[in-house]
Design a protein around this motif. Structure first.
Motif, PDB file in Angstrom:
ATOM      1  N   THR A  21      54.223  31.683  25.399  1.00 13.81           N
ATOM      2  CA  THR A  21      53.041  31.316  24.614  1.00 13.81           C
ATOM      3  C   THR A  21      52.336  30.116  25.223  1.00 13.81           C
ATOM      4  N   LEU A  22      53.096  29.099  25.620  1.00 14.56           N
ATOM      5  CA  LEU A  22      52.496  27.912  26.242  1.00 14.56           C
ATOM      6  C   LEU A  22      51.827  28.268  27.567  1.00 14.56           C
ATOM      7  N   GLY A  23      52.452  29.163  28.338  1.00 11.34           N
ATOM      8  CA  GLY A  23      51.865  29.572  29.606  1.00 11.34           C
ATOM      9  C   GLY A  23      50.548  30.307  29.428  1.00 11.34           C
ATOM     10  N   LEU A  24      50.482  31.204  28.451  1.00  9.75           N
ATOM     11  CA  LEU A  24      49.241  31.944  28.197  1.00  9.75           C
ATOM     12  C   LEU A  24      48.152  31.024  27.663  1.00  9.75           C
ATOM     13  N   LEU A  25      48.529  30.052  26.847  1.00  6.62           N
ATOM     14  CA  LEU A  25      47.547  29.081  26.364  1.00  6.62           C
ATOM     15  C   LEU A  25      47.028  28.215  27.507  1.00  6.62           C
ATOM     16  N   ALA A  26      47.896  27.915  28.482  1.00  7.93           N
ATOM     17  CA  ALA A  26      47.456  27.148  29.650  1.00  7.93           C
ATOM     18  C   ALA A  26      46.434  27.936  30.469  1.00  7.93           C
ATOM     19  N   ILE A  27      46.683  29.258  30.632  1.00 11.52           N
ATOM     20  CA  ILE A  27      45.719  30.113  31.328  1.00 11.52           C
ATOM     21  C   ILE A  27      44.380  30.113  30.587  1.00 11.52           C
ATOM     22  N   TYR A  28      44.465  30.161  29.277  1.00  8.96           N
ATOM     23  CA  TYR A  28      43.255  30.140  28.437  1.00  8.96           C
ATOM     24  C   TYR A  28      42.448  28.863  28.673  1.00  8.96           C
ATOM     25  N   ARG A  29      43.131  27.722  28.787  1.00  8.76           N
ATOM     26  CA  ARG A  29      42.428  26.458  28.987  1.00  8.76           C
ATOM     27  C   ARG A  29      41.892  26.332  30.412  1.00  8.76           C
ATOM     28  N   ILE A  30      42.608  26.901  31.396  1.00 12.48           N
ATOM     29  CA  ILE A  30      42.135  26.835  32.777  1.00 12.48           C
ATOM     30  C   ILE A  30      40.791  27.539  32.915  1.00 12.48           C
ATOM     31  N   GLY A  31      40.619  28.633  32.178  1.00 12.39           N
ATOM     32  CA  GLY A  31      39.369  29.378  32.257  1.00 12.39           C
ATOM     33  C   GLY A  31      38.148  28.574  31.857  1.00 12.39           C
ATOM     34  N   PHE A  32      38.333  27.529  31.064  1.00 10.35           N
ATOM     35  CA  PHE A  32      37.197  26.712  30.638  1.00 10.35           C
ATOM     36  C   PHE A  32      36.735  25.742  31.721  1.00 10.35           C
ATOM     37  N   HIS A  33      37.419  25.715  32.840  1.00 13.31           N
ATOM     38  CA  HIS A  33      36.993  24.880  33.956  1.00 13.31           C
ATOM     39  C   HIS A  33      36.470  25.709  35.122  1.00 13.31           C
ATOM     40  N   ILE A  34      36.266  27.014  34.879  1.00 16.35           N
ATOM     41  CA  ILE A  34      35.711  27.901  35.906  1.00 16.35           C
ATOM     42  C   ILE A  34      34.279  28.250  35.494  1.00 16.35           C
ATOM     43  N   PRO A  35      33.269  27.621  36.081  1.00 16.09           N
ATOM     44  CA  PRO A  35      31.885  27.874  35.659  1.00 16.09           C
ATOM     45  C   PRO A  35      31.351  29.186  36.201  1.00 16.09           C
ATOM     46  N   LEU A  36      30.278  29.653  35.596  1.00 10.30           N
ATOM     47  CA  LEU A  36      29.556  30.800  36.142  1.00 10.30           C
ATOM     48  C   LEU A  36      28.980  30.418  37.501  1.00 10.30           C
ATOM     49  N   PRO A  37      28.937  31.337  38.443  1.00 12.16           N
ATOM     50  CA  PRO A  37      28.521  30.971  39.811  1.00 12.16           C
ATOM     51  C   PRO A  37      27.087  30.487  39.923  1.00 12.16           C
ATOM     52  N   ILE A 164      22.784  40.298  35.178  1.00 13.99           N
ATOM     53  CA  ILE A 164      23.783  41.302  34.795  1.00 13.99           C
ATOM     54  C   ILE A 164      25.184  40.796  35.106  1.00 13.99           C
ATOM     55  N   VAL A 165      25.341  40.139  36.265  1.00  7.61           N
ATOM     56  CA  VAL A 165      26.648  39.611  36.638  1.00  7.61           C
ATOM     57  C   VAL A 165      27.119  38.573  35.627  1.00  7.61           C
ATOM     58  N   ALA A 166      26.225  37.679  35.219  1.00  5.67           N
ATOM     59  CA  ALA A 166      26.592  36.640  34.248  1.00  5.67           C
ATOM     60  C   ALA A 166      27.012  37.254  32.917  1.00  5.67           C
ATOM     61  N   VAL A 167      26.269  38.262  32.460  1.00 10.52           N
ATOM     62  CA  VAL A 167      26.605  38.929  31.200  1.00 10.52           C
ATOM     63  C   VAL A 167      27.964  39.607  31.297  1.00 10.52           C
ATOM     64  N   MET A 168      28.212  40.300  32.401  1.00  9.15           N
ATOM     65  CA  MET A 168      29.472  41.016  32.555  1.00  9.15           C
ATOM     66  C   MET A 168      30.648  40.051  32.681  1.00  9.15           C
ATOM     67  N   VAL A 169      30.447  38.926  33.392  1.00  6.75           N
ATOM     68  CA  VAL A 169      31.529  37.955  33.555  1.00  6.75           C
ATOM     69  C   VAL A 169      31.919  37.349  32.207  1.00  6.75           C
ATOM     70  N   MET A 170      30.931  36.964  31.389  1.00  6.48           N
ATOM     71  CA  MET A 170      31.228  36.360  30.090  1.00  6.48           C
ATOM     72  C   MET A 170      31.833  37.400  29.136  1.00  6.48           C
ATOM     73  N   THR A 171      31.374  38.648  29.232  1.00  4.63           N
ATOM     74  CA  THR A 171      31.955  39.706  28.403  1.00  4.63           C
ATOM     75  C   THR A 171      33.410  39.948  28.789  1.00  4.63           C
ATOM     76  N   CYS A 172      33.670  40.035  30.090  1.00 10.18           N
ATOM     77  CA  CYS A 172      35.056  40.231  30.550  1.00 10.18           C
ATOM     78  C   CYS A 172      35.931  39.042  30.174  1.00 10.18           C
ATOM     79  N   GLY A 173      35.351  37.841  30.169  1.00 11.52           N
ATOM     80  CA  GLY A 173      36.117  36.661  29.774  1.00 11.52           C
ATOM     81  C   GLY A 173      36.600  36.750  28.343  1.00 11.52           C
ATOM     82  N   THR A 174      35.727  37.173  27.440  1.00 17.08           N
ATOM     83  CA  THR A 174      36.122  37.314  26.037  1.00 17.08           C
ATOM     84  C   THR A 174      37.137  38.442  25.859  1.00 17.08           C
ATOM     85  N   VAL A 175      36.936  39.562  26.575  1.00 15.86           N
ATOM     86  CA  VAL A 175      37.895  40.666  26.495  1.00 15.86           C
ATOM     87  C   VAL A 175      39.258  40.220  27.013  1.00 15.86           C
ATOM     88  N   PHE A 176      39.266  39.391  28.065  1.00 18.41           N
ATOM     89  CA  PHE A 176      40.530  38.873  28.593  1.00 18.41           C
ATOM     90  C   PHE A 176      41.209  37.966  27.564  1.00 18.41           C
TER      91      PHE A 176
END
Length: 467
Positions: A21-37, A164-176
């Motif tokens: 659980t802690l590992g998955l939460l860490a992955i979740y927080r790491i994603g907030f430091h990856i900006p859209l290109p 389109i890329v930005a929309v798909m990336v943010m959509t995939c992020g929420t699905v992930f």
């Protein structure tokens, strides 16, 4: 407490669940430091003060996201929550969904499948609107937030393909994130989606505390608005403890209705006749009324402010729309707080009416041979349960409204930034307390199976609180 924590990590199965659980939460927080290109800066810095910045800050507080940062997880888990709420509401009025809910595990899996499809649709719509909002928030040109390398040849628009890329990336992020929550449910410990929201809320605390300490003065300021002195800090600490105690009390509060099972004879033995209790939660609606009320109050301010920007600043239309926007966005006004409280009361009764079915409870009591002393099974029992729920919902809604406006009062009277005042009540605190108790109960269930004391049991014994 240290001994109990040692016991938790000494049990192999429980240790594995906690670490996963802690590992998955860490992955979740790491994603907030990856900006859209294609993003050159963060949204919060260029949104400035006023309605846009406040809107982003409030939504970010309970969306398990950070809308002020244009990242791959920018939308957070809120689209999934919205889809779940919509499906749940439709299940009360749409007959096919209502039938699916009665089909047990197979029906639940089908409803989850529909919820995922609806989540993807909501993500596409929200991410597209979010991208357009970023484009409009970047200064006079409207594209200050976009890296110049991603603009078209004329520099007037972002390439449609990159949109389109930005929309798909943010959509995939929420699905992930939705998938992460399901993995925590299945292989970890606790409710995955709730833990993601709680992690998003708690992750903002260090920054808020840093801002509070950085702006603090080591002298008495007389509780002056906008100045954090020694007495302001003490007052904030006392208020935080008081609000947390109150939230814990109302979260665990129950109204127990006495019930009694009917006696029946088999052979020479008499069975039944035992007395039990039917617990009804005081805050049956949970945190949903505050989410609904906050959302409705944020939308008019931003909408009318956007509409006002379409007219000339000297015209009457601009002045009228801007006045409405400022009135709806002024959190310190009596009108705003009165409307906030009224909406919370309305949604408390609305959500309770949808999720709580006294007739179903009455039928279940009758089918199990249980009755409420003094009330005949059937309509009289249904009416009595409904009457009790209406009365305790009034108390729960009153306390919920009080907790909800505490951040607004602190924000308006002391001038404390909303990033700090938001932790003193409202959605964030209620979610954090509820999820913390749910997590403790899940851990306790593992400890009790192995004959250990629960986390909340004292040295002399006791029972774990049940919500």
């Amino acid at each position: 407490m240290y001994e109990k924590l040692r016991i938790i990590f000494s049990i192999p199965e429980l240790r594995k669940k906690v670490m996963l659980t802690l590992g998955l939460l860490a992955i979740y927080r790491i994603g907030f430091h990856i900006p859209l290109p294609m993003i050159a800066t963060d949204l919060g810095a260029s949104a400035g003060g006023g309605g846009a910045a406040d809107f982003l800050e409030k939504v970010s507080l309970f969306a398990a996201s950070d809308l002020r940062q244009a990242t791959i997880f920018g939308l957070g888990i809120m689209p999934y929550i919205s889809a779940s709420i919509i499906i749940q509401l439709l299940g009360t009025v749409y007959k096919p969904l209502e039938e699916l809910k009665k089909e047990g595990e197979a029906g639940r899996k089908k409803i989850n499948e529909y919820t995922r499809y609806l989540t993807v649709a909501i993500c596409i719509i929200q991410s597209w609107m979010y991208l357009k909002f970023m484009l409009m928030a970047g200064g006079p040109s409207g594209y200050g937030l976009i890296n110049a390398n991603f603009l078209n040849a004329s520099g007037e628009s972002l390439y449609f393909g990159w949109q389109i890329v930005a929309v798909m990336v943010m959509t995939c992020g929420t699905v992930f994130l939705m998938w992460l929550g399901e993995q925590i449910d299945e292989h970890g410990i606790g409710n995955g989606i709730s833990l993601l929201i709680m992690a998003g809320i708690l992750a903002q605390m260090p920054k808020a505390l840093y801002e509070l300490v950085r702006n603090m003065k080591t002298e008495l300021t007389g509780l002056s608005r906008g100045q954090v002195g020694i007495e302001t800090l003490i007052l904030l600490a006392i208020l935080f403890i008081a609000v947390v105690v109150g939230v814990v009390f109302i979260t665990l509060g129950q109204r127990k209705i006495p019930t009694q099972s009917a006696k029946f004879t088999r052979g020479r033995r008499v069975y039944g006749g035992s007395r039990q209790n039917l617990p009804l939660r005081i805050n049956q609606a949970g945190v949903m009324p505050i989410i609904f009320a906050s959302s409705l109050l944020m939308i008019p301010s931003v909408f009318f402010g956007f509409m006002a920007g379409q007219f000339d600043t000297e015209g009457s239309m601009f002045k009228g729309l801007n006045l409405i926007s400022l009135t709806m966005g002024d959190q310190t006004s009596y009108f705003f707080n009165l409307l906030y409280v009224m909406l919370i009361f309305f949604f408390c009764y609305f959500w309770t009416a949808i999720t709580f079915n006294p007739k179903e409870i009455s039928d279940n009591l009758r089918d199990s041979g249980t009755f409420i002393p003094g009330y005949r099974p059937g309509k009289r029992t249904t009416d009595y349960i409904e009457k009790v729920m209406v009365r305790i919902t009034y108390v729960g809604a009153g306390f919920l409204a009080l907790v909800a406006i505490v951040p607004t009062i602190i924000y308006g009277s002391l001038g404390v930034p909303y990033s700090i005042a938001g932790f003193y009540g409202g959605t964030g605190l209620l979610i954090a307390v509820s999820v913390a108790f749910d997590l403790v109960q899940k851990i306790d269930s593992h400890l009790v199976m192995r004959n250990y004391r629960g986390l909340l049991e004292g040295a002399g014994g006791g029972v774990t609180p049940v919500v």
